[in-house]
Design a protein around this motif. Structure first.
Motif, PDB file in Angstrom:
ATOM      1  N   LEU A  42       0.686  -1.152   0.024  1.00 22.09           N
ATOM      2  CA  LEU A  42      -0.526  -0.374   0.034  1.00 22.09           C
ATOM      3  C   LEU A  42       1.135   1.204  -0.065  1.00 22.09           C
ATOM      4  O   LEU A  42       1.774   1.471   0.640  1.00 22.09           O
ATOM      5  N   TYR A  43       0.339   2.502  -1.266  1.00 21.66           N
ATOM      6  CA  TYR A  43       1.659   3.564  -0.756  1.00 21.66           C
ATOM      7  C   TYR A  43      -0.086   4.685  -0.594  1.00 21.66           C
ATOM      8  O   TYR A  43      -0.403   4.498  -1.151  1.00 21.66           O
ATOM      9  N   VAL A  44       0.513   5.171   0.429  1.00 23.92           N
ATOM     10  CA  VAL A  44      -0.581   6.672   0.799  1.00 23.92           C
ATOM     11  C   VAL A  44      -0.372   7.714  -0.043  1.00 23.92           C
ATOM     12  O   VAL A  44       0.450   8.063   0.511  1.00 23.92           O
ATOM     13  N   GLU A  45      -0.572   7.300  -1.339  1.00 24.80           N
ATOM     14  CA  GLU A  45      -0.150   9.021  -1.783  1.00 24.80           C
ATOM     15  C   GLU A  45      -1.008   9.525  -3.057  1.00 24.80           C
ATOM     16  O   GLU A  45      -1.565   8.632  -3.075  1.00 24.80           O
ATOM     17  N   ASP A  46      -0.618  10.408  -3.728  1.00 21.63           N
ATOM     18  CA  ASP A  46      -1.576  10.882  -4.818  1.00 21.63           C
ATOM     19  C   ASP A  46      -1.454  10.064  -5.929  1.00 21.63           C
ATOM     20  O   ASP A  46       0.136   9.727  -6.498  1.00 21.63           O
ATOM     21  N   GLY A  47      -2.063   9.076  -6.794  1.00 18.52           N
ATOM     22  CA  GLY A  47      -1.955   8.559  -7.552  1.00 18.52           C
ATOM     23  C   GLY A  47      -1.319   9.033  -9.239  1.00 18.52           C
ATOM     24  O   GLY A  47      -1.142   8.151 -10.069  1.00 18.52           O
ATOM     25  N   ASN A  48      -1.899  10.659  -8.913  1.00 18.56           N
ATOM     26  CA  ASN A  48      -1.516  10.717 -10.711  1.00 18.56           C
ATOM     27  C   ASN A  48      -0.289  11.018 -10.119  1.00 18.56           C
ATOM     28  O   ASN A  48       0.710  10.536 -12.016  1.00 18.56           O
ATOM     29  N   ALA A  49       0.775  10.962  -9.744  1.00 18.69           N
ATOM     30  CA  ALA A  49       1.920  11.625  -9.478  1.00 18.69           C
ATOM     31  C   ALA A  49       2.645   9.943  -9.378  1.00 18.69           C
ATOM     32  O   ALA A  49       3.644   9.753  -9.925  1.00 18.69           O
ATOM     33  N   PHE A  65      -8.293  14.251 -11.955  1.00 21.24           N
ATOM     34  CA  PHE A  65      -6.762  13.762 -13.081  1.00 21.24           C
ATOM     35  C   PHE A  65      -6.959  12.029 -13.217  1.00 21.24           C
ATOM     36  O   PHE A  65      -6.296  12.697 -14.953  1.00 21.24           O
ATOM     37  N   PHE A  66      -7.725  11.645 -13.225  1.00 19.71           N
ATOM     38  CA  PHE A  66      -7.561  10.014 -13.806  1.00 19.71           C
ATOM     39  C   PHE A  66      -8.704   9.936 -14.698  1.00 19.71           C
ATOM     40  O   PHE A  66      -8.589   8.518 -15.468  1.00 19.71           O
ATOM     41  N   PHE A  67      -8.923  10.885 -15.396  1.00 23.32           N
ATOM     42  CA  PHE A  67      -9.867  11.162 -16.516  1.00 23.32           C
ATOM     43  C   PHE A  67      -9.649  11.654 -17.794  1.00 23.32           C
ATOM     44  O   PHE A  67      -9.624  12.732 -18.424  1.00 23.32           O
ATOM     45  N   GLU A  68      -8.282  12.460 -17.546  1.00 26.07           N
ATOM     46  CA  GLU A  68      -7.489  13.536 -18.592  1.00 26.07           C
ATOM     47  C   GLU A  68      -6.215  12.987 -18.826  1.00 26.07           C
ATOM     48  O   GLU A  68      -5.482  11.788 -18.786  1.00 26.07           O
ATOM     49  N   LYS A  69      -5.871  13.621 -20.285  1.00 25.67           N
ATOM     50  CA  LYS A  69      -5.107  13.193 -21.245  1.00 25.67           C
ATOM     51  C   LYS A  69      -3.889  13.062 -20.263  1.00 25.67           C
ATOM     52  O   LYS A  69      -3.003  11.406 -20.595  1.00 25.67           O
ATOM     53  N   SER A 109     -11.859   4.454  -9.468  1.00 29.85           N
ATOM     54  CA  SER A 109     -11.762   5.965  -8.939  1.00 29.85           C
ATOM     55  C   SER A 109     -13.650   6.192  -8.791  1.00 29.85           C
ATOM     56  O   SER A 109     -14.088   5.524  -9.235  1.00 29.85           O
ATOM     57  N   SER A 110     -13.614   7.111  -8.362  1.00 26.25           N
ATOM     58  CA  SER A 110     -14.393   7.754  -7.814  1.00 26.25           C
ATOM     59  C   SER A 110     -14.851   8.380  -9.686  1.00 26.25           C
ATOM     60  O   SER A 110     -14.279   8.668 -10.349  1.00 26.25           O
ATOM     61  N   ASP A 111     -16.056   9.467  -9.962  1.00 23.16           N
ATOM     62  CA  ASP A 111     -16.323  10.316 -10.932  1.00 23.16           C
ATOM     63  C   ASP A 111     -15.365  11.336 -11.370  1.00 23.16           C
ATOM     64  O   ASP A 111     -14.579  11.403 -10.660  1.00 23.16           O
ATOM     65  N   PRO A 112     -15.825  11.976 -12.950  1.00 21.13           N
ATOM     66  CA  PRO A 112     -14.245  12.771 -13.140  1.00 21.13           C
ATOM     67  C   PRO A 112     -14.440  14.100 -11.963  1.00 21.13           C
ATOM     68  O   PRO A 112     -14.026  14.976 -13.704  1.00 21.13           O
ATOM     69  N   ILE A 113     -14.986  14.274 -11.121  1.00 21.98           N
ATOM     70  CA  ILE A 113     -14.900  15.563 -10.604  1.00 21.98           C
ATOM     71  C   ILE A 113     -14.605  15.467  -9.548  1.00 21.98           C
ATOM     72  O   ILE A 113     -13.824  14.224  -8.831  1.00 21.98           O
ATOM     73  N   GLY A 114     -13.783  16.102  -8.762  1.00 21.12           N
ATOM     74  CA  GLY A 114     -13.301  16.103  -7.060  1.00 21.12           C
ATOM     75  C   GLY A 114     -12.307  15.276  -6.980  1.00 21.12           C
ATOM     76  O   GLY A 114     -11.382  15.633  -8.541  1.00 21.12           O
ATOM     77  N   PRO A 115     -12.051  14.472  -5.699  1.00 18.31           N
ATOM     78  CA  PRO A 115     -10.088  14.200  -5.997  1.00 18.31           C
ATOM     79  C   PRO A 115      -9.546  13.090  -7.199  1.00 18.31           C
ATOM     80  O   PRO A 115      -8.859  12.982  -7.181  1.00 18.31           O
TER      81      PRO A 115
END
Lengths: 314, 314
Positions: free
Chosen positions: A157-164, A190-194, A181-187
């Motif tokens: 487990l890594y408690v970190e920002d998944g994007n980074a 980033f997971f729904f972007e190029k 992840s949850s939906d393409p808004i909020g935290p």
């Protein structure tokens, strides 16, 4: 029951009881508003309510869905139907490649997807990156049977920002990356972007596979179309949309964008691993409830209205 | 808007606004209670409310589902997703036999299933038996584009009891019988019992096909198991359970029991008619929205939890 009625909006404040049903949880959030329909679930007891650095977290015992997990006012999982979401988001990609060994899960701190990945005897290493450790801790307390996946020596487990985390991953590291992840808004936006799609495609080996939560075609066909278009830029193996039925989700359906990178061909519609036969039989203490090879193939059969938009060549 | 909040129970009286959401329709009925979950749809305007000899009928304009049809407090159809239910209940059986000619529809007075049956150029005669002429009249007023199927010279409406009609049908009359009914309680309960199944099997030609509304496996697996068992007594060709996703229905899913009588083999999973290609193209003014040959086959892929109960030999 401590509270008679609860609906948490984005700011963390409780909405007025006036507009909802006393004693029921209503899936209403101004974070991701879908005016026009509301799903309500009868509350038996609220088990946990808290606000982490990132989001509101609530778990309640319901009358007919078992325990229900709510983040920022949106139902994430219910014990009754979580099988459909987690089994499909994991096995659609993993059953499609021979001998998956190294897998990354982004999000999914509750550990549901982790348990599914660990079913594969071939898996040697699973990294799970969850930004919010309150999610992990809540799961350990309220879903100990699920969260015990964290104790598996193959899991880290890594408690970190998944994007980074993904952007810093060495090229070609993983056989599969699953974004739970949850939906393409909020935290999770980033997971729904190029830039994230590009990073994922680089972190995968040639012929590696990627799945991400992809919304319901009944409600967000425009969002899905954009996701598929953007994924097509970076995933040169194939880009597909599959879906499944989850009663507690808006419209009773959720989709997944399922991709592969350039390399050995991945035929997502005809899984190479017969997970239902090979793996359930050796893990009989928690058999698969939803997934089998037939629903795998069926997941890629899209309603005509969605096919016209997402597969216009057909 | 005339009324701020409405939920009609079995006795026809309006429930107290106290327990539901003002300005929203909530799918709550003591006719067929499913405690624990409530779907609510935002009302824009109530278009019709009446009580026929048989049931309460309401039609309202919703914010996001188009017009919504409610019988006895249970949503029957919404304009947004009716395509999934009616296209599947009709084309799963009809696309599975070559050149369907004589078809009986039991129930379905709104005319939605009738329109689907009339898409087949091979169809020469469609009898529709609806007990409640208020349903037909309401459809003619509020869904004139759908109800114009009644004007087709191939269609004959009988305002009669469908149960008696089928029992009085000469043996071997129909190629296909489609039962488009409400749930196994109230006015439709006879359609889910053995004497009716026997009558249907006799009214069909050898190798004739039958489909009936078959509930959601998430909610009523026990009812479905009984339906399948009972159908197996009378339908010696095959008995199958297929399903589809309908957002406005409880659990977001609905199933169909699909059977054939002894005679020429019917392979329901591999349709002989490519309805999507052959028929849409000649009826472009109202193309199919949901059905195609891929979702046809996919409909018979059952989640493992349902497969174990309904197809125990697998």
């Amino acid at each position: 029951m401590e509270e008679e009625c609860v609906s948490v909006d984005h700011s963390g404040k409780e909405m007025e009881c006036l507009s909802i049903i006393p004693g029921w949880y209503s899936d209403v959030s101004d974070l991701f508003p879908v005016p026009g329909e509301i799903m309500s679930i009868k509350i038996e007891k609220i088990l946990f309510k808290g606000r982490s650095k990132y989001q509101d977290i609530m778990i309640f015992q319901s009358l007919t869905f078992g325990k229900v997990i709510v983040l920022d006012g949106i139902i994430q999982h219910t014990e009754r139907d979580v099988c459909s979401y987690v089994e499909m988001i994991v096995h659609l990609p993993l059953a499609s490649i021979p001998n998956p060994k190294k897998v990354l899960i982004v999000g999914g701190g509750m550990g549901f997807t982790l348990r599914e990945v660990l079913r594969y005897p071939s898996v040697e290493k699973v990294d799970l990156v969850e930004i919010d450790d309150m999610v992990v801790n809540v799961s350990r307390k309220y879903f100990p049977d699920i969260a015990k996946g964290y104790e598996d020596p193959r899991a880290t487990l890594y408690v970190e920002d998944g994007n980074a985390f993904v952007k810093n991953t060495a090229p070609g590291t993983y056989d599969a990356i699953i974004v739970d992840s949850s939906d393409p808004i909020g935290p999770s936006r980033f997971f729904f972007e190029k830039p994230f799609f590009e990073a994922v495609s680089k972190a995968l080996r040639p012929g590696g596979v990627y799945s991400t939560q992809g919304e319901s075609a009944w409600v967000f066909l425009d969002i899905i179309q954009k996701l598929v278009e953007d994924c097509n830029i970076f995933f040169k193996g194939s880009v597909n949309y599959g879906w499944t039925n989850v009663p507690s989700f808006l419209s009773g359906a959720i989709g997944f964008v399922i991709c592969s990178t350039e390399g050995p061909l991945v035929d997502f519609k005809n899984p190479v691993n017969k997970v239902d036969v090979d793996i359930i039989s050796t893990k009989s203490e928690s058999p698969l409830k939803y997934y089998n090879s037939e629903v795998h193939t069926a997941a890629f059969a899209l309603p005509t209205f969605a096919q016209k938009v997402l597969c216009p060549k057909k």
